[in-house]
Design a protein around this motif. Structure first.
Motif, PDB file in Angstrom:
ATOM      1  N   ILE A   1      18.238  32.266   6.033  1.00 21.43           N
ATOM      2  CA  ILE A   1      18.423  33.720   5.992  1.00 21.43           C
ATOM      3  C   ILE A   1      17.284  34.384   6.763  1.00 21.43           C
ATOM      4  CG2 ILE A   1      18.542  35.730   4.440  1.00 21.43           C
ATOM      5  CD1 ILE A   1      19.788  33.753   2.348  1.00 21.43           C
ATOM      6  N   GLY A   2      16.063  33.955   6.503  1.00 19.41           N
ATOM      7  CA  GLY A   2      14.903  34.477   7.235  1.00 19.41           C
ATOM      8  C   GLY A   2      14.951  34.111   8.716  1.00 19.41           C
ATOM      9  N   PHE A   3      15.408  32.916   8.994  1.00 23.80           N
ATOM     10  CA  PHE A   3      15.508  32.447  10.387  1.00 23.80           C
ATOM     11  C   PHE A   3      16.415  33.384  11.195  1.00 23.80           C
ATOM     12  CE2 PHE A   3      17.577  30.069  13.775  1.00 23.80           C
ATOM     13  CZ  PHE A   3      16.568  29.294  14.328  1.00 23.80           C
ATOM     14  N   TYR A   4      17.612  33.669  10.652  1.00 21.31           N
ATOM     15  CA  TYR A   4      18.549  34.506  11.407  1.00 21.31           C
ATOM     16  C   TYR A   4      18.183  35.983  11.380  1.00 21.31           C
ATOM     17  CZ  TYR A   4      21.183  30.406  12.490  1.00 21.31           C
ATOM     18  OH  TYR A   4      21.535  29.175  12.985  1.00 21.31           O
ATOM     19  N   GLU A   5      17.417  36.375  10.375  1.00 17.77           N
ATOM     20  CA  GLU A   5      16.913  37.740  10.373  1.00 17.77           C
ATOM     21  C   GLU A   5      15.970  37.928  11.565  1.00 17.77           C
ATOM     22  OE1 GLU A   5      14.979  38.911   6.729  1.00 17.77           O
ATOM     23  OE2 GLU A   5      15.768  40.948   7.034  1.00 17.77           O
ATOM     24  N   LYS A   6      15.079  36.956  11.755  1.00 25.63           N
ATOM     25  CA  LYS A   6      14.155  37.002  12.903  1.00 25.63           C
ATOM     26  C   LYS A   6      14.895  36.975  14.230  1.00 25.63           C
ATOM     27  CE  LYS A   6       9.984  34.748  11.265  1.00 25.63           C
ATOM     28  NZ  LYS A   6       9.883  33.333  10.927  1.00 25.63           N
TER      29      LYS A   6
END
Ligand code: ADP
Ligand code: ZN
Length: 215
Positions: free
Chosen positions: A185-190
């Protein structure tokens, strides 16, 4: 559309993918379906994957990337694809990013389907799946049982409880999700690709995505 569907086991990724592909002609690519098909067919891939799956552990990244490297180059992907159950780890997400760059494909978004934990647990314990690898239709003994008990409406094969849908394997799959997959989730937010959709009904999720794509 070219989407990644993120979300815990039982969040409804498969259901959402099936509805959306019927609307816009893109293909659903479910690594879980591909792996279960390989296990039933008794292929080399199936033999390697089987024990991990039965325990509710992830299959090694190298096996998954071997599958997806080929799958994404098949011609039916040109109309768009919905990745259901892949990527599942940060190394898979990194490898997918490199693969898509090489193939000159850009993703539209990564959709995080958020569903309360109680709903997930309830769904997984009551979920049943058609055992025909070409079908794998999903039922629920409470909310959407097959018309004739134990028989798939679509293909007539037996509808069964998956090996990894025992209480023990389910809680292991959820722990694995929290540890290995939730960081995506954090990866794709970035990456600027994340869209979060909350809802206990798959229709709500589908409608939000339809309007995001003007469908
Ligand atoms: P669910 O989302 O309901 O847990 P799936 O059908 O997506 O189920 O996956 C079933 C099993 O297949 C997983 O528990 C895991 O063992 C294996 N699997 C599927 N996709 C992947 C993946 N991308 N990476 C590693 N293992 C996977
Ligand atoms: Zn069936």
């Amino acid at each position: 559309m070219k989407l990644i569907l993120l979300g815990a086991p039982g969040a409804g990724k498969g259901t959402v993918a099936k509805i959306l592909t019927a609307i816009d002609g893109s293909v659903q690519i479910s690594t879980g379906d591909i792996l279960r098909g390989a296990v039933q067919a008794g292929t080399e891939l199936g033999k390697e994957a089987e024990a991990y799956m039965k325990r509710g552990d992830l299959v090694p990244d190298s096996l998954i990337m071997g599958i997806m490297g080929k799958r994404l180059q098949e011609p039916d992907c040109q109309k768009g694809f919905l990745l259901d159950g892949f990527p599942r780890t940060i190394p898979q997400a990194e490898a997918l990013k490199a693969l898509l760059a090489k193939l000159n494909i850009s993703l539209d978004m990564a959709v995080n389907i958020e569903v309360p934990r109680e709903t997930i647990l309830d769904r997984l314990c009551t979920r049943r799946t058609c055992e025909n690898p070409q079908c794998q239709a999903i039922y629920n003994v409470k909310s959407s049982p097959p018309k004739q008990e134990g028989i798939c409406d679509k293909c007539g094969s037996a509808v069964i409880q998956r090996d990894d849908e025992t209480e023990e394997a389910i809680s292991h799959r959820l722990a694995t999700y929290n540890e290995k997959t939730a960081p995506l989730i954090g990866f794709y937010e970035k990456e600027g690709l994340l869209k979060t959709v909350s809802g206990t009904s798959s229709d709500v999720v589908v409608n939000e995505l339809k309007s995001a794509f003007g469908l």
